[in-house]
Design a protein around this motif. Sequence first.
Motif, PDB file in Angstrom:
ATOM      1  N   ASP A  80     -12.820   6.157  -0.536  1.00 59.18           N
ATOM      2  CA  ASP A  80     -13.338   6.569  -1.837  1.00 59.18           C
ATOM      3  C   ASP A  80     -13.331   5.349  -2.746  1.00 59.18           C
ATOM      4  N   PRO A  81     -14.335   4.484  -2.604  1.00 54.12           N
ATOM      5  CA  PRO A  81     -14.324   3.200  -3.306  1.00 54.12           C
ATOM      6  C   PRO A  81     -14.312   3.292  -4.822  1.00 54.12           C
ATOM      7  N   THR A  82     -14.726   4.418  -5.386  1.00 53.39           N
ATOM      8  CA  THR A  82     -14.774   4.522  -6.838  1.00 53.39           C
ATOM      9  C   THR A  82     -13.488   5.081  -7.436  1.00 53.39           C
ATOM     10  N   ALA A  83     -12.541   5.518  -6.599  1.00 51.89           N
ATOM     11  CA  ALA A  83     -11.264   6.012  -7.116  1.00 51.89           C
ATOM     12  C   ALA A  83     -10.555   4.885  -7.864  1.00 51.89           C
ATOM     13  N   ALA A  84      -9.940   5.235  -8.978  1.00 50.74           N
ATOM     14  CA  ALA A  84      -9.297   4.221  -9.816  1.00 50.74           C
ATOM     15  C   ALA A  84      -8.216   3.449  -9.064  1.00 50.74           C
ATOM     16  N   CYS A  85      -7.531   4.111  -8.148  1.00 51.26           N
ATOM     17  CA  CYS A  85      -6.415   3.455  -7.459  1.00 51.26           C
ATOM     18  C   CYS A  85      -6.802   2.878  -6.101  1.00 51.26           C
ATOM     19  N   GLN A  92       3.629  -4.744   3.047  1.00 49.66           N
ATOM     20  CA  GLN A  92       4.789  -5.624   2.890  1.00 49.66           C
ATOM     21  C   GLN A  92       5.169  -6.304   4.202  1.00 49.66           C
ATOM     22  N   SER A  93       4.896  -5.645   5.332  1.00 46.56           N
ATOM     23  CA  SER A  93       5.226  -6.231   6.633  1.00 46.56           C
ATOM     24  C   SER A  93       4.289  -7.382   6.983  1.00 46.56           C
ATOM     25  N   GLY A  94       3.114  -7.419   6.330  1.00 43.88           N
ATOM     26  CA  GLY A  94       2.123  -8.442   6.636  1.00 43.88           C
ATOM     27  C   GLY A  94       1.395  -8.199   7.943  1.00 43.88           C
ATOM     28  N   LEU A  95       1.509  -6.971   8.490  1.00 42.68           N
ATOM     29  CA  LEU A  95       0.888  -6.659   9.774  1.00 42.68           C
ATOM     30  C   LEU A  95      -0.443  -5.932   9.650  1.00 42.68           C
ATOM     31  N   PHE A  96      -0.710  -5.354   8.502  1.00 43.00           N
ATOM     32  CA  PHE A  96      -1.966  -4.636   8.311  1.00 43.00           C
ATOM     33  C   PHE A  96      -2.287  -4.552   6.829  1.00 43.00           C
ATOM     34  N   ILE A  97      -3.467  -4.020   6.525  1.00 45.96           N
ATOM     35  CA  ILE A  97      -3.956  -3.844   5.165  1.00 45.96           C
ATOM     36  C   ILE A  97      -3.912  -2.346   4.871  1.00 45.96           C
ATOM     37  N   VAL A  98      -3.501  -1.980   3.682  1.00 49.30           N
ATOM     38  CA  VAL A  98      -3.352  -0.560   3.357  1.00 49.30           C
ATOM     39  C   VAL A  98      -3.911  -0.264   1.974  1.00 49.30           C
ATOM     40  N   ASP A  99      -4.400   0.960   1.818  1.00 48.20           N
ATOM     41  CA  ASP A  99      -4.759   1.477   0.500  1.00 48.20           C
ATOM     42  C   ASP A  99      -3.675   2.483   0.144  1.00 48.20           C
ATOM     43  N   SER A 100      -2.831   2.148  -0.804  1.00 52.04           N
ATOM     44  CA  SER A 100      -1.719   3.031  -1.146  1.00 52.04           C
ATOM     45  C   SER A 100      -2.191   4.324  -1.805  1.00 52.04           C
ATOM     46  N   CYS A 101      -3.431   4.367  -2.259  1.00 49.51           N
ATOM     47  CA  CYS A 101      -3.975   5.556  -2.897  1.00 49.51           C
ATOM     48  C   CYS A 101      -4.224   6.665  -1.862  1.00 49.51           C
TER      49      CYS A 101
END
Length: 137
Positions: A80-85, A92-101
């Motif tokens: 959902d690219p338009t979501a504010a978050c 933090q592990s540096g092993l993957f990319i995450v969207d915390s939203c």
Amino acid sequence: MIKYFSLFILLLLFGCKDTYNGPSIPDVPVSEQINVTSLQYPELRRDGGYVYLNGGYKGILVVRQSANLYLAFERACTYDPTAACAQVEADQSGLFIVDSCCGSQFNFQGGVMAGPAVYNLKQYRTSLSGSLLYITN
């Protein structure tokens, strides 16, 4: 009669084609240039290192794959690219990319590892000339 039936079948086949190519991340002009050996970007001196840049729709994530290969991704999550978050970042592990939203996870090549996102991160073009990295769309 067979002629009309054939035409009807062709219309069905071509008229119902799925043209959806992924999320509607707004297109914004991207034309960035960074020096990958600059003291400003020490993380880009090692494979797997990454930095965040201003630019793009919600920012740009640059990842060093090797000394000659850098990838650049839009930070807007494809779920959902338009979501504010909705802004991806390295875990933090540096092993993957995450969207915390939404909780979607991506690898450092931009591919989906876990949903709800089903589309890879939007990737920008990169080209390296000496120590200058050009990022464009």
